[in-house]
Design an enzyme around this catalytic site. Structure first.
Site, PDB file in Angstrom:
ATOM      1  N   ASN A 119      10.740   7.563   0.766  1.00  0.00           N
ATOM      2  CA  ASN A 119      10.263   8.389  -0.542  1.00  0.00           C
ATOM      3  C   ASN A 119      10.159   7.146  -1.766  1.00  0.00           C
ATOM      4  OD1 ASN A 119       9.915   9.808  -2.591  1.00  0.00           O
ATOM      5  ND2 ASN A 119      11.348  11.636  -2.038  1.00  0.00           N
ATOM      6  N   LYS A 166      -1.171  22.522  -8.234  1.00  0.00           N
ATOM      7  CA  LYS A 166      -0.312  23.368  -8.899  1.00  0.00           C
ATOM      8  C   LYS A 166       0.477  22.513 -10.251  1.00  0.00           C
ATOM      9  CE  LYS A 166      -0.218  26.998  -5.532  1.00  0.00           C
ATOM     10  NZ  LYS A 166       0.673  27.788  -4.489  1.00  0.00           N
ATOM     11  N   ASP A 169       0.862  -1.134   0.030  1.00  0.00           N
ATOM     12  CA  ASP A 169       0.290  -0.114  -0.151  1.00  0.00           C
ATOM     13  C   ASP A 169       0.826   1.104  -0.084  1.00  0.00           C
ATOM     14  OD1 ASP A 169      -2.652   1.221  -0.011  1.00  0.00           O
ATOM     15  OD2 ASP A 169      -2.296   1.681   2.068  1.00  0.00           O
ATOM     16  N   ASP A 203      -1.562  12.495  -2.460  1.00  0.00           N
ATOM     17  CA  ASP A 203      -1.690  13.876  -2.568  1.00  0.00           C
ATOM     18  C   ASP A 203      -1.677  14.637  -3.895  1.00  0.00           C
ATOM     19  OD1 ASP A 203      -1.286  13.927   0.405  1.00  0.00           O
ATOM     20  OD2 ASP A 203       0.810  14.327  -0.086  1.00  0.00           O
ATOM     21  N   GLU A 233       5.062   5.023   3.506  1.00  0.00           N
ATOM     22  CA  GLU A 233       4.629   6.490   3.984  1.00  0.00           C
ATOM     23  C   GLU A 233       5.735   7.487   4.228  1.00  0.00           C
ATOM     24  OE1 GLU A 233       2.695   9.889   4.710  1.00  0.00           O
ATOM     25  OE2 GLU A 233       1.775   7.970   4.115  1.00  0.00           O
ATOM     26  N   ASP A 291     -10.759  10.812  -4.927  1.00  0.00           N
ATOM     27  CA  ASP A 291     -11.985  11.468  -5.177  1.00  0.00           C
ATOM     28  C   ASP A 291     -11.637  12.796  -6.001  1.00  0.00           C
ATOM     29  OD1 ASP A 291     -10.118  12.949  -3.257  1.00  0.00           O
ATOM     30  OD2 ASP A 291     -11.551  12.865  -1.493  1.00  0.00           O
TER      31      ASP A 291
END
Length: 218
Positions: free
Chosen positions: A92, A122, A40, A118, A65, A154
């Protein structure tokens, strides 16, 4: 221990997140390091994997993460539950996915989930998004034959970009005829998914496979 407070977004291109990592010693982490693995990517607090690992003891789970305090917190919850098929790792993923997967037993990687990454709206920040061409290529290299990738967001433009990146690679094919998958095939929702559904937001989901045969989900 109380809930850890951390920044919602961190810049994966900053020097802080580009430092070399020490690869885990899997035999000392999992009860059986040769079991099939579910990865995940961007697991946040790990609630999805904590539930999955409890339900499927014959599958190993690995949550990646970039926010280290969340990884520490998630591993503490894992230890309280006594789960030997789950580990959370701070790194990372866009820099260290290849060496991380190369350190695993061959052909154990069977499932990959990337859920509500995320968005980085921009234009100058698009290179900070998780799903880049290099990540797709690496997953195609290390996923076992018939391996599954599940994506959801979403935010439609983010989901569309992830979809295009994966479908550009010849190894990945959709497992459904509709444009977006209606239901989460894992039946366990992340905290973000629950919050989005409670707000009446649409969820854009995609399920892909790495071969022409159908793949069962556990």
């Amino acid at each position: 221990m109380g809930r850890v407070r951390v920044r919602q977004h961190v810049n994966p291109l900053s020097d802080k997140y580009r430092q070399p990592i020490t690869l885990p010693h899997w035999e000392g982490i999992y009860g059986n390091s040769a079991q099939q693995l579910h990865l995940d990517i961007g697991c946040a607090r790990g609630k999805f994997l904590l539930k999955m690992a409890s339900l499927y003891p014959k599958t190993n789970f690995l949550g990646i993460e970039i926010r280290e305090p969340l990884v520490t917190e998630a591993n503490e919850y894992r230890d309280r539950l006594g789960l030997t098929n789950l580990h959370f790792f701070f790194c990372n993923i866009n820099l260290f996915l290849s060496p991380l997967l190369a350190s695993l037993h061959p052909d154990v990687l069977q499932w990959v989930t990337i859920q509500f990454p995320d968005p980085w709206f921009k234009h100058r920040h698009l290179k900070r998004r998780i799903v880049q061409t290099e990540l797709v290529n690496t997953l195609a290299q290390y996923l076992a034959d018939g391996g599954t990738v599940f994506l959801q967001s979403d935010i439609e433009i983010v989901a569309q970009e992830m979809k295009e990146r994966f479908l550009e690679h010849p190894n990945f094919k959709k497992q459904h005829s509709e444009n977006w998958l209606v239901k989460n095939p894992f039946y366990i929702a992340t905290e973000r998914e629950i919050a989005s559904l409670n707000k009446g937001k649409s969820i854009y989901r995609l399920l892909l496979k790495t071969s022409t045969k159908l793949v069962s989900l556990y």
